[in-house]
Design an enzyme around this catalytic site. Sequence first.
Site, short mmCIF file in Angstrom:
data_model
loop_
_atom_site.label_atom_id
_atom_site.label_comp_id
_atom_site.label_asym_id
_atom_site.label_seq_id
_atom_site.Cartn_x
_atom_site.Cartn_y
_atom_site.Cartn_z
N HIS A 207 0.95 -1.18 -0.10
CA HIS A 207 -0.03 0.08 0.13
C HIS A 207 0.95 1.32 0.11
O HIS A 207 0.95 1.75 1.06
CB HIS A 207 -1.01 0.05 1.28
CG HIS A 207 -1.92 -0.92 1.09
ND1 HIS A 207 -1.98 -2.44 1.59
CD2 HIS A 207 -3.16 -1.13 0.29
CE1 HIS A 207 -3.17 -3.07 1.54
NE2 HIS A 207 -3.63 -2.15 0.54
N HIS A 247 -7.25 7.04 -2.78
CA HIS A 247 -8.07 5.80 -2.05
C HIS A 247 -7.26 5.17 -1.28
O HIS A 247 -7.95 4.63 -0.13
CB HIS A 247 -8.55 4.76 -3.41
CG HIS A 247 -7.40 4.02 -3.49
ND1 HIS A 247 -6.36 4.26 -4.51
CD2 HIS A 247 -7.19 2.40 -3.24
CE1 HIS A 247 -5.81 3.03 -4.62
NE2 HIS A 247 -6.17 2.03 -4.01
N GLN A 408 -4.17 -17.61 -3.12
CA GLN A 408 -4.32 -16.80 -4.27
C GLN A 408 -5.37 -17.63 -5.21
O GLN A 408 -6.22 -17.01 -5.65
CB GLN A 408 -3.23 -16.69 -5.00
CG GLN A 408 -1.96 -15.85 -4.49
CD GLN A 408 -2.70 -14.48 -4.47
OE1 GLN A 408 -2.91 -13.91 -3.40
NE2 GLN A 408 -3.06 -13.83 -5.70
N PHE A 411 -8.75 -16.71 -3.47
CA PHE A 411 -8.86 -15.15 -3.51
C PHE A 411 -9.36 -14.80 -4.89
O PHE A 411 -10.65 -14.36 -5.16
CB PHE A 411 -7.84 -14.37 -3.25
CG PHE A 411 -8.04 -12.96 -3.32
CD1 PHE A 411 -8.83 -12.22 -2.20
CD2 PHE A 411 -7.29 -12.21 -4.23
CE1 PHE A 411 -9.06 -11.06 -2.49
CE2 PHE A 411 -7.51 -11.05 -4.33
CZ PHE A 411 -8.45 -10.24 -3.22
#
Length: 459
Positions: A207, A247, A408, A411
């Site tokens: 992030h 965001h 993964q 997801f």
Amino acid sequence: MKTVIEEIPRAARRRKIRSMTSPIRPKFLQKEPDLDSPVVKAIDILKRLKPELGGARDDDLDFVISVLTSNQIVKHMPDLDGGENNSEDKIDSDIRSYLLYQSGKEKNTKIDDLLHTLNPAKIVHNLSELENINPEFLDIIDEYLGKCNFPSVEINDITDGNILLYTALAIFNKRDLINRFNIDERLLINFLQNIESGYKVGNNPYHNNMHGAEVLQCLDYLIYTTHLIDYLSDTHELGAILAAIIHDYKHPGYNNHFIVSTGNDIALIYNDKSVLENYHLSQSFQILYECQLLSHLPAQALRSVRKIIIDMVLATDMTQHFDILGQFKTKQAAGVLTPKNNGDPTLLLEIAIKCADLGHTTKMKESHINWTNRINTEFYNQGEEEKGLGLEVSPFMDKEKANIPKSQSGFITYIVLPLFQAFVTQFPKSGQMLVQLRSNLSYWNIRKLEDERNGNKNE
């Protein structure tokens, strides 16, 4: 004398012959699960009934469909238990726990001591000096606008760590937002510099400013390449670009669950509801207002842009995932998402930013693996913090039990794939992303099968 095949009823015989002649699907090419909500299925049935009734009950059916598409009454959480009698439809228990965790439906853990491990970042009052903008950097980024892939790590190095600044400037220029909204470019640069500095707080592996730039570039692609722009007003367009820019502003590197579980001040301010998303918004708006970037806009236009930004950023909270996707698929099934019907542009933008936020799963394999490793590094850091605080470790965040192919695969299968399938159905020109997504999913499925054959439970 009849043969064995001839003794089988005709319909069953056709199924038997097809099963004998159909090629065997490799195990890693798993059947994509049906994750439509009951509401979407009901609407599909009603729409198929309309021609059979010959128009006699069209008004009644249209009324029922309109009720079912109402956001106020529809709940869209899919059945995560799968079919009771079909073991193939059952979801792996670890994946199910993760999906419940992501949707905010997990069992709450009682915590005796509320620990304040993070502090809300302070507002930037001393705005930075304007830098000289390098036009060559803008040209480099301009080449990637309108393309699926975006080598953000390399571009961030080329732009001296200012990829978000230059990506945003390139988009504002290419899409003529500066002229159309009469934006002072010096104020824009000042705003972007401050936002980018906030992304660098904490030096997060995932992030960070590169992720912000990737989401921005991907949203630009989804808006201007797939005809989503045809549904948008000018204020929707400006609000969408600004939403992507801010965001994840000042993201702490931990998720909402951790912030709430530790009783962080951010959670107390926002009452445990979308705490990080609200934090990103609040902090960004204070910078936006201090920089006076949009102070010249009429009040109504400013309110409209602000609402669009808020709605889009809040949509990135994964606890809202199934409801937002369900609303989109319900209206999609009802055929109301068209420019002629105004198409619910805010909902379309919410879906688009969700796609962009998960966009690394649609990138070329090497880039996708790099970003997968980055997010897992953040997950494991949070897992270690949770252990140190005596908290239950969040799903797939325990480094000692890590199984990246399994996590993964789950997801992408249950979260990302249905999202992009729905988007591509609405905007077929984005189909290239779905093709690469399925390729990446096959890669993880193969890795998962190899691990299972080798007896390796963990990565």
